[in-house]
Write a protein that holds these residues in place. Structure first.
Motif, mmCIF file in Angstrom:
data_model
loop_
_atom_site.group_PDB
_atom_site.id
_atom_site.type_symbol
_atom_site.label_atom_id
_atom_site.label_comp_id
_atom_site.label_asym_id
_atom_site.label_seq_id
_atom_site.Cartn_x
_atom_site.Cartn_y
_atom_site.Cartn_z
ATOM 1 N N ALA A 146 42.468 86.255 90.312
ATOM 2 C CA ALA A 146 41.804 85.077 90.877
ATOM 3 C C ALA A 146 41.095 85.417 92.185
ATOM 4 O O ALA A 146 39.983 84.942 92.448
ATOM 5 N N LEU A 165 33.336 78.550 87.646
ATOM 6 C CA LEU A 165 33.010 79.897 88.118
ATOM 7 C C LEU A 165 32.769 80.841 86.942
ATOM 8 O O LEU A 165 31.836 81.650 86.963
ATOM 9 N N PHE A 166 33.595 80.731 85.908
ATOM 10 C CA PHE A 166 33.423 81.569 84.720
ATOM 11 C C PHE A 166 32.072 81.302 84.068
ATOM 12 O O PHE A 166 31.359 82.237 83.678
ATOM 13 N N MET A 195 37.602 76.851 88.678
ATOM 14 C CA MET A 195 37.635 78.238 88.197
ATOM 15 C C MET A 195 36.879 78.372 86.876
ATOM 16 O O MET A 195 36.195 79.364 86.640
ATOM 17 N N THR A 217 37.734 86.511 86.165
ATOM 18 C CA THR A 217 37.855 85.066 86.053
ATOM 19 C C THR A 217 38.535 84.693 84.745
ATOM 20 O O THR A 217 39.403 83.797 84.705
ATOM 21 N N ALA A 250 37.991 87.381 91.321
ATOM 22 C CA ALA A 250 36.981 86.517 90.703
ATOM 23 C C ALA A 250 36.121 85.841 91.763
ATOM 24 O O ALA A 250 34.895 85.767 91.637
ATOM 25 N N GLN A 251 36.763 85.380 92.827
ATOM 26 C CA GLN A 251 36.028 84.705 93.903
ATOM 27 C C GLN A 251 35.298 85.718 94.798
ATOM 28 O O GLN A 251 34.150 85.498 95.188
ATOM 29 N N TYR A 272 29.271 82.936 86.047
ATOM 30 C CA TYR A 272 29.150 84.361 85.731
ATOM 31 C C TYR A 272 28.392 84.557 84.420
ATOM 32 O O TYR A 272 27.479 85.393 84.334
#
Length: 245
Positions: free
Chosen positions: A64, A135-136, A132, A104, A67-68, A139
């Motif tokens: 996590a 966010l995926f 989250m 992610t 991922a950020q 990407y």
């Protein structure tokens, strides 16, 4: 400063200097990940509430965090590309995107697995989980945009803009547990507060985080070096390099 600027924009210099870094990143990632996993999974004490199910934290939290972090790196690379026109920034951004998407995905999957014994469900439209998931998709959007647009320069600028705009989601992820009612627990540990866990539990977690970042460095450099060779295949230094091999 001017010399550094030209070096940062030189694919040849980047390829040469990163070749010396790769073994160090690879060795660090193997040593840190192996020691962190063994310590966390085999020797760290059970959590008094969650039992052994908490041990997924040693994969979930580092994934996590990466991922950020990776998305923020992509946004910074986008700014460098748009403002200073350093094309190597796009190479780095392109190399970061698949790694960030993978991290992610791992964070989402391990979070869902962890949610079963903790919340009694695989998924909930919790503020942290939802941001989250966004966010995926960001990407995936960046990677899809790069494949869809031609020429390469247009795709690079479009991806840079999307990465910069999408970075607004990062503080939402970070502070979602403070801004809204959420089942997701607060940060496991921070740099400004004393860890709530004993050292026997948080030290292996810290080792895993460092291991994940070392793996990030290794994987991104490998991808970037491969992309440099692809983009510079007609350059004299690349032809000379391939002849040596």
């Amino acid at each position: 400063m001017k010399t550094l600027y030209h070096r940062l924009g030189s694919p040849k210099w980047f390829y040469q200097i990163t070749g010396t870094w790769l073994p160090w990143f690879a060795a660090a990632s193997v040593l840190l990940l192996a020691s962190g996993l063994i310590w966390g999974l085999a020797y760290a004490p059970m959590d008094y509430q969650q039992g052994n199910s908490f041990r997924i934290i040693y994969i979930h939290v580092p994934a996590a965090l990466l991922a950020q972090s990776v998305y923020m790196m992509m946004a910074i690379a986008g700014v460098v590309l748009l403002v200073w026109k350093i094309k190597m920034a796009d190479v780095v951004a392109q190399s970061l995107a698949p790694v960030g998407a993978s991290m992610t995905f791992i964070a989402l999957v391990t979070g869902a697995i962890w949610g079963v014994p903790t919340w009694g469900t695989w998924w909930m439209w919790d503020a942290r989980l939802t941001s989250m998931l966004i966010l995926f998709f960001l990407y995936l959007g960046v990677m899809a945009l790069r494949e869809a647009l031609k020429p390469q320069e247009v795709a690079a600028k479009a991806c840079a803009v999307l990465a910069i705009v999408g970075v607004i989601n990062i503080p939402i992820i970070k502070y979602s547990v403070d801004w809204w009612y959420t089942l997701h627990q607060p940060a496991t540990f921070t740099l400004t507060e004393k860890p709530a866990m004993p050292a026997s539990m948080w030290v292996p977690l810290l080792i895993m985080v460092l291991g994940f970042y070392a793996f990030l460095g290794w994987s991104v450099l490998l991808r970037a070096r491969s992309e440099v060779l692809k983009r510079e295949q007609k350059s004299g230094w690349v032809k000379e390099l391939l002849q040596r091999k």
